[in-house]
Design a protein around this motif. Structure first.
Motif, short mmCIF file in Angstrom:
data_model
loop_
_atom_site.label_atom_id
_atom_site.label_comp_id
_atom_site.label_asym_id
_atom_site.label_seq_id
_atom_site.Cartn_x
_atom_site.Cartn_y
_atom_site.Cartn_z
N HIS A 113 -33.22 -24.80 -88.37
CA HIS A 113 -33.55 -25.11 -87.03
C HIS A 113 -34.98 -24.13 -86.78
O HIS A 113 -35.86 -24.56 -85.77
N LYS A 119 -32.76 -26.27 -76.31
CA LYS A 119 -31.73 -26.89 -77.09
C LYS A 119 -30.52 -26.03 -77.74
O LYS A 119 -29.48 -25.63 -77.40
N HIS A 120 -31.09 -25.27 -78.51
CA HIS A 120 -30.41 -24.38 -79.49
C HIS A 120 -29.92 -23.08 -78.67
O HIS A 120 -28.56 -22.74 -78.51
N TYR A 159 -32.68 -32.92 -89.00
CA TYR A 159 -33.31 -32.21 -88.25
C TYR A 159 -34.64 -33.00 -88.00
O TYR A 159 -35.13 -33.09 -86.72
N GLU A 211 -28.64 -28.38 -91.51
CA GLU A 211 -29.64 -28.95 -90.59
C GLU A 211 -30.76 -29.77 -91.10
O GLU A 211 -31.32 -30.70 -90.54
N TYR A 219 -25.78 -22.24 -77.29
CA TYR A 219 -24.97 -20.95 -77.55
C TYR A 219 -24.48 -20.64 -76.06
O TYR A 219 -23.35 -20.14 -76.11
N LEU A 230 -37.55 -26.63 -78.84
CA LEU A 230 -36.42 -26.85 -79.09
C LEU A 230 -35.23 -25.89 -79.41
O LEU A 230 -34.25 -25.89 -78.83
#
Lengths: 243, 228
Positions: B193, B55-56, A167, A163, B60, B51
């Motif tokens: 992230h 998003k993440h 990112y 990432e 999932y 985010l």
């Protein structure tokens, strides 16, 4: 790929791997090894030893920087393009497969285009009857620090999908990052050069294999003469089994 | 900068994972955050929270539902080949949904008790097992920082042995993958992230700061349930 990304990715992440590895190996016998030998030794057939992560990530990142150039992208040409057409059908199919591998590498890792020689399609078997078609281009992916050197492949191109590689510029949008990489960053000249080197390495290795086989055969026939002599004297003295 | 909470779809059923049934098919949905995106600042930025959640975690959930749908179709046809192929997608995305659902509850704004050390039986158990809270935090931070690649660092309880454990899991593997009797009390996401936009490569700083918003109340409740 923004300046900010490179400042962190090269200036912090890559630099930290170098510093940490140096701490790990200074004053040890590992300090004498080449980076590639160190990677193979510390991979330890999958039972990874501590220096592996740093050593492999150093190699991976150097390989990654050199896989790109300003104003990159476009299409490959020459022998590289020939092999791509032979092994993938066409260039677009290769791009599709690279994108798929890069997107589906779960967690941290890398996607690769490699030149594969001297191997069957199974694990660690060795191809005894190597044909030209068995030497081919393949797309593979690897987790964390693992790279195709440990599978005895010759890497030609890589894209970092940790990432931290995307990112800042793309946040969660890994697919967009991969697309930009293929369209604007990849250096096909470097990939072609690496392919030439990989082919040369494979030929050299074949020649050495043949040399070694010939030497073994010579040694073997000298030994078998001695056995024959021994047998001749045996039969002179031996008596046939009566019962 | 205050950011509005995501409004998730209404979920029937009460399994804490946003589970609902539709035409006999199970689908999961993204759980609400119990606080605003910006409420955990300065420990974790609102940008990251948004985010991370929208998003993440959403990805999932979406991919988990997709894989479950494909699993349903494959098992109906007796297509074992496809079932086998789906296993990793189920583990990645199902694990991602489970882990993040716990994570949002592991965090709380300071004014709602975030960062306040545990009282009651969990506090006592921590002192008993690790010596002190500081030792536990140190241990989790060390393990979290040392984790190569992506994963989680957990404080869990073995529900059989009634002991506390610190464990790491890689990628989105849930804690139970390290032991069938392990129940997660507290998980810290160390995927990049989770911290990169704010802390960049300095994961140790993220780990140091996240304790200011850790919701020990939730961990204590889970512990009391397993160790009454």
């Amino acid at each position: 790929m923004s300046r900010e990304t490179l400042e962190y990715h090269w200036g912090k992440h890559h630099r930290t791997y170098v510093e940490n590895l140096n701490h790990q190996i200074v004053g040890t016998e590992l300090d004498q090894m080449t980076l590639e030998d160190l990677i193979l030794a510390s991979y330890n057939r999958g039972n990874i030893l501590p220096p592996f992560n740093n050593a492999a990530q150093i190699w991976n990142h150097e390989f990654f920087w050199e896989s790109m150039k300003p104003g990159g992208g476009g299409k490959p040409s020459g022998y590289l393009l020939e092999l791509i057409k032979r092994d993938f059908g066409n260039f677009e199919a290769l791009v599709k497969e690279l994108k798929s591998a890069a997107s589906s590498q779960f967690g941290s890792g890398w996607a690769w285009l490699v030149y594969k020689a001297n191997r069957l399609d199974v694990g660690n078997a060795v191809n005894p009857r190597l044909q030209e078609e068995d030497k081919k281009l393949v797309v593979v992916k690897s987790p964390n620090a693992v790279n195709p050197l440990v599978w005895d492949y010759s890497p030609l191109l890589t894209i970092d999908v940790w990432e931290h590689a995307y990112y800042i510029d793309f946040q969660n949008r890994r697919a967009d990052y991969i697309t930009i990489f293929m369209e604007k960053l990849v250096s096909w000249e470097v990939v072609s050069l690496r392919l030439e080197l990989a082919k040369a390495r494979a030929s050299e290795r074949e020649r050495e294999e043949e040399r070694r086989k010939r030497e073994e055969e010579d040694g073997y026939s000298a030994g078998s003469e001695a056995v024959e002599m021994y047998l001749e004297s045996e039969t002179d003295e031996s008596e046939p089994e009566a019962e | 900068m205050a950011l509005r909470t995501l409004v998730a779809r209404k979920s029937l059923g009460n399994l804490g994972l946003g589970f609902r049934q539709l035409r006999g098919l199970q689908t999961y949905s993204l759980p609400d955050l119990p606080y605003d995106y910006g409420a955990l600042e300065p420990a974790i930025s609102g940008e990251i929270m948004q985010l991370h959640h929208q998003k993440h975690h959403q990805a999932y959930v979406t991919n988990y539902n997709k894989a479950l749908e494909q699993l349903d179709a494959a098992t109906a046809k007796g297509d074992s080949h496809t079932v086998a192929k789906l296993l990793s997608a189920l583990k990645f995305n199902g694990g991602g949904h489970i882990n993040h659902s716990i994570f949002w509850k592991n965090l709380a704004p300071v004014k709602e008790g975030g960062g306040e050390p545990p009282h009651g039986s969990l506090g006592w158990a921590i002192d008993n097992h690790f010596g002190s809270m500081e030792v536990l935090v140190q241990k989790m931070n060390t393990e979290g920082a040392a984790l190569q690649g992506s994963g989680w660092v957990w404080l869990g309880v073995d529900k059989e042995l009634k002991t506390l454990v610190v464990q790491t899991t890689e990628n989105q593997d849930p804690l139970v993958s390290k032991g069938a009797n392990l129940v997660p009390l507290l998980g810290i996401d160390v995927w990049e992230h989770a911290y990169y936009l704010q802390y960049k490569n300095v994961r140790p700083d993220y780990l140091k700061n996240i304790w200011k918003v850790i919701n020990w109340k939730f961990a204590g409740e889970v512990y009391k349930k397993e160790c009454p």
